[in-house]
Design an enzyme around this catalytic site. Structure first.
Site, PDB file in Angstrom:
ATOM      1  N   GLU A 158       0.821  -1.209   0.000  1.00  0.00           N
ATOM      2  CA  GLU A 158       0.000   0.000   0.000  1.00  0.00           C
ATOM      3  C   GLU A 158       0.857   1.261   0.000  1.00  0.00           C
ATOM      4  OE1 GLU A 158      -2.943  -0.352  -0.738  1.00  0.00           O
ATOM      5  OE2 GLU A 158      -3.173  -2.471  -0.288  1.00  0.00           O
ATOM      6  N   HIS A 211       2.162   2.105  -3.386  1.00  0.00           N
ATOM      7  CA  HIS A 211       1.264   2.852  -4.267  1.00  0.00           C
ATOM      8  C   HIS A 211       1.408   4.358  -4.052  1.00  0.00           C
ATOM      9  CE1 HIS A 211      -0.905  -0.212  -6.391  1.00  0.00           C
ATOM     10  NE2 HIS A 211      -1.380  -0.785  -5.302  1.00  0.00           N
TER      11      HIS A 211
END
Length: 252
Positions: A132, A135
């Protein structure tokens, strides 16, 4: 993060974003490639924060102190390894049986109780959180919004999202449906986030090989998956093979 992994959910809520100069191309040194970025970062972050606040207000949140402390402890280690301590990060555990996770570009990470029940150790949770954070470092949300805006697809594409991606978003209350555009990451984005996530979990002192173990778990618990050519995400087999190759190339 979402069908692809526990990311398994990648929901980005970006409403009414301000477009700056059209055709702005920026080189992302971490990714080693150019990115088309026409979105105003301040607007992106502002809308993400609005969506986050609304999710915390309207969706079931786990008050289990141990679960929340675990996510924050591991998340902070990953953030430090990624060199992103210059922004404010927040974490929440959403009550849902679906094993998912997502990140908003403002530095907000949500994981589900289903995900925490699935992972077998802190290393696997670190793989999820590293992905995550990858990203965010990759600026994938801004890039996806920019490319969508330029091809004039926008909300129509978002509203047409189907399959497990839409189901994953539904598991946390449909942030994007309430606040703007649902933009699934591309296969390239997902694989880039995988590689960055492995770098960060290794730098934070976790075992990189557990990223592969995590995806094997995800593949095993999935009853069915769309063929790769029909999905915005790489297949489990592709993801596992790429992770194994990359980890071997780094000598881990």
């Amino acid at each position: 993060m979402k069908r692809t992994k526990t990311k398994v959910l990648a929901a980005v809520a970006v409403g009414a974003l301000t477009v700056s100069s059209l055709g702005a191309c920026a080189y992302n040194e971490t990714l080693g490639r150019n990115q088309l970025l026409i979105v105003d970062d301040a607007s992106l972050i502002q809308q993400a924060d609005v969506a986050w606040a609304e999710a915390l207000r309207t969706q079931p949140i786990s008050r289990d102190a141990a679960l929340n402390q675990r996510v924050r402890r591991i998340g902070d280690r990953i953030v430090q390894a990624a060199g992103l301590t210059n922004r404010s990060w927040d974490y929440a555990v959403f009550v849902s049986d679906s094993p998912n996770a997502f990140v908003l570009p403002s530095g907000k990470i949500g994981v589900t109780t289903g995900l925490l029940a699935l992972v077998r150790n802190d290393d696997q949770l670190a793989a999820v959180l590293g992905h995550e954070v990858g990203h965010v470092v990759g600026r994938h949300a801004a890039e996806r919004y920019s490319s969508t805006a330029l091809t004039s697809v926008g909300l129509q594409i978002a509203q047409g999202a189907s399959g497990d991606y839409g189901q994953a978003v539904g598991s946390i209350g449909g942030l994007a449906a309430q606040y703007g555009v649902l933009l699934p990451y591309s296969r390239r984005d997902e694989l880039e986030a995988d590689r960055l996530g492995v770098d960060y979990l290794a730098a934070a002192g976790f075992r990189p090989t557990e990223a592969v173990a995590l995806w094997r778990l995800m593949a095993a618990q999935r009853q069915a998956a769309a063929p790769e050519f029909a999905s915005t995400h790489p297949s489990d087999a592709t993801r596992i093979a790429e992770l194994e190759r990359y980890i071997a190339s780094r000598g881990w």
